[in-house]
Design a protein around this motif. Sequence first.
Motif, PDB file in Angstrom:
ATOM      1  N   VAL A   1       1.645  15.338   6.237  1.00 51.22           N
ATOM      2  CA  VAL A   1       0.797  16.389   5.670  1.00 51.22           C
ATOM      3  C   VAL A   1       1.080  17.660   6.458  1.00 51.22           C
ATOM      4  N   ARG A   2       1.405  18.746   5.733  1.00 49.44           N
ATOM      5  CA  ARG A   2       1.637  20.033   6.398  1.00 49.44           C
ATOM      6  C   ARG A   2       0.635  21.040   5.859  1.00 49.44           C
ATOM      7  N   VAL A   3      -0.151  21.594   6.768  1.00 49.86           N
ATOM      8  CA  VAL A   3      -1.111  22.624   6.387  1.00 49.86           C
ATOM      9  C   VAL A   3      -0.528  23.960   6.803  1.00 49.86           C
ATOM     10  N   HIS A   4      -0.506  24.900   5.857  1.00 46.48           N
ATOM     11  CA  HIS A   4       0.139  26.193   6.079  1.00 46.48           C
ATOM     12  C   HIS A   4      -0.883  27.294   6.309  1.00 46.48           C
ATOM     13  N   GLY A   5      -0.599  28.096   7.362  1.00 48.47           N
ATOM     14  CA  GLY A   5      -1.241  29.368   7.639  1.00 48.47           C
ATOM     15  C   GLY A   5      -2.659  29.597   7.181  1.00 48.47           C
ATOM     16  N   GLU A   6      -3.034  30.824   7.166  1.00 50.24           N
ATOM     17  CA  GLU A   6      -4.371  31.193   6.735  1.00 50.24           C
ATOM     18  C   GLU A   6      -4.443  31.209   5.207  1.00 50.24           C
ATOM     19  N   HIS A   7      -5.592  30.853   4.699  1.00 54.25           N
ATOM     20  CA  HIS A   7      -5.790  30.881   3.254  1.00 54.25           C
ATOM     21  C   HIS A   7      -5.799  32.347   2.813  1.00 54.25           C
ATOM     22  N   PRO A   8      -5.064  32.673   1.757  1.00 50.80           N
ATOM     23  CA  PRO A   8      -5.030  34.075   1.314  1.00 50.80           C
ATOM     24  C   PRO A   8      -6.426  34.549   0.884  1.00 50.80           C
TER      25      PRO A   8
ATOM     26  N   LEU B   1       0.846  -1.196   0.000  1.00 55.50           N
ATOM     27  CA  LEU B   1       0.000   0.000   0.000  1.00 55.50           C
ATOM     28  C   LEU B   1       0.879   1.243   0.000  1.00 55.50           C
ATOM     29  N   VAL B   2       0.485   2.215  -0.800  1.00 51.73           N
ATOM     30  CA  VAL B   2       1.197   3.492  -0.845  1.00 51.73           C
ATOM     31  C   VAL B   2       0.168   4.598  -0.674  1.00 51.73           C
ATOM     32  N   LEU B   3       0.399   5.468   0.300  1.00 56.50           N
ATOM     33  CA  LEU B   3      -0.501   6.597   0.519  1.00 56.50           C
ATOM     34  C   LEU B   3       0.030   7.793  -0.259  1.00 56.50           C
ATOM     35  N   GLN B   4      -0.804   8.318  -1.158  1.00 55.51           N
ATOM     36  CA  GLN B   4      -0.402   9.440  -2.009  1.00 55.51           C
ATOM     37  C   GLN B   4      -1.021  10.733  -1.489  1.00 55.51           C
ATOM     38  N   VAL B   5      -0.168  11.754  -1.385  1.00 51.75           N
ATOM     39  CA  VAL B   5      -0.585  13.078  -0.937  1.00 51.75           C
ATOM     40  C   VAL B   5      -0.193  14.072  -2.023  1.00 51.75           C
ATOM     41  N   PRO B   6      -1.064  15.032  -2.358  1.00 47.52           N
ATOM     42  CA  PRO B   6      -0.703  16.029  -3.379  1.00 47.52           C
ATOM     43  C   PRO B   6       0.585  16.750  -3.004  1.00 47.52           C
ATOM     44  N   MET B   7       1.391  17.068  -4.021  1.00 48.60           N
ATOM     45  CA  MET B   7       2.684  17.699  -3.779  1.00 48.60           C
ATOM     46  C   MET B   7       2.577  19.215  -3.611  1.00 48.60           C
ATOM     47  N   ARG B   8       1.411  19.776  -3.939  1.00 52.40           N
ATOM     48  CA  ARG B   8       1.281  21.229  -3.836  1.00 52.40           C
ATOM     49  C   ARG B   8       1.231  21.668  -2.376  1.00 52.40           C
ATOM     50  N   LYS B   9       1.454  22.972  -2.165  1.00 55.96           N
ATOM     51  CA  LYS B   9       1.375  23.540  -0.817  1.00 55.96           C
ATOM     52  C   LYS B   9      -0.089  23.502  -0.366  1.00 55.96           C
TER      53      LYS B   9
END
Length: 99
Positions: A88-95, A6-14
């Motif tokens: 998974v890294r979630v960044h700051g407030e959405h612009p 099994l491989v868990l795929q996460v989008p590469m975008r910020k």
Amino acid sequence: CPPEWLVLQVPMRKLLVGDSVTLRCRVWQNGSVTELRFYHGDKDLGESLHGTELSLSPLQLNHSGHYHCRGWVGVGLSQWAQSAKVTVRVHGEHPTGST
């Protein structure tokens, strides 16, 4: 050494707060998987209701962390398999659109 079943795929975008993101648990050589579950750290997020996908929407800062998936894989010999952990890294407030 057996492959990663099994491989868990996460989008590469910020990833930003408020975004929608889908994590996909892929089975090696398109084998079958049942009883697929997703985990955030040690927390069991439950059985996937969308086949091999977990949707995180809207993203919050507390979605950051390590994720993996686990399931009963039928490729030749059926067995329990678990993906490697992904971060998974979630960044700051959405612009916002305001200037």
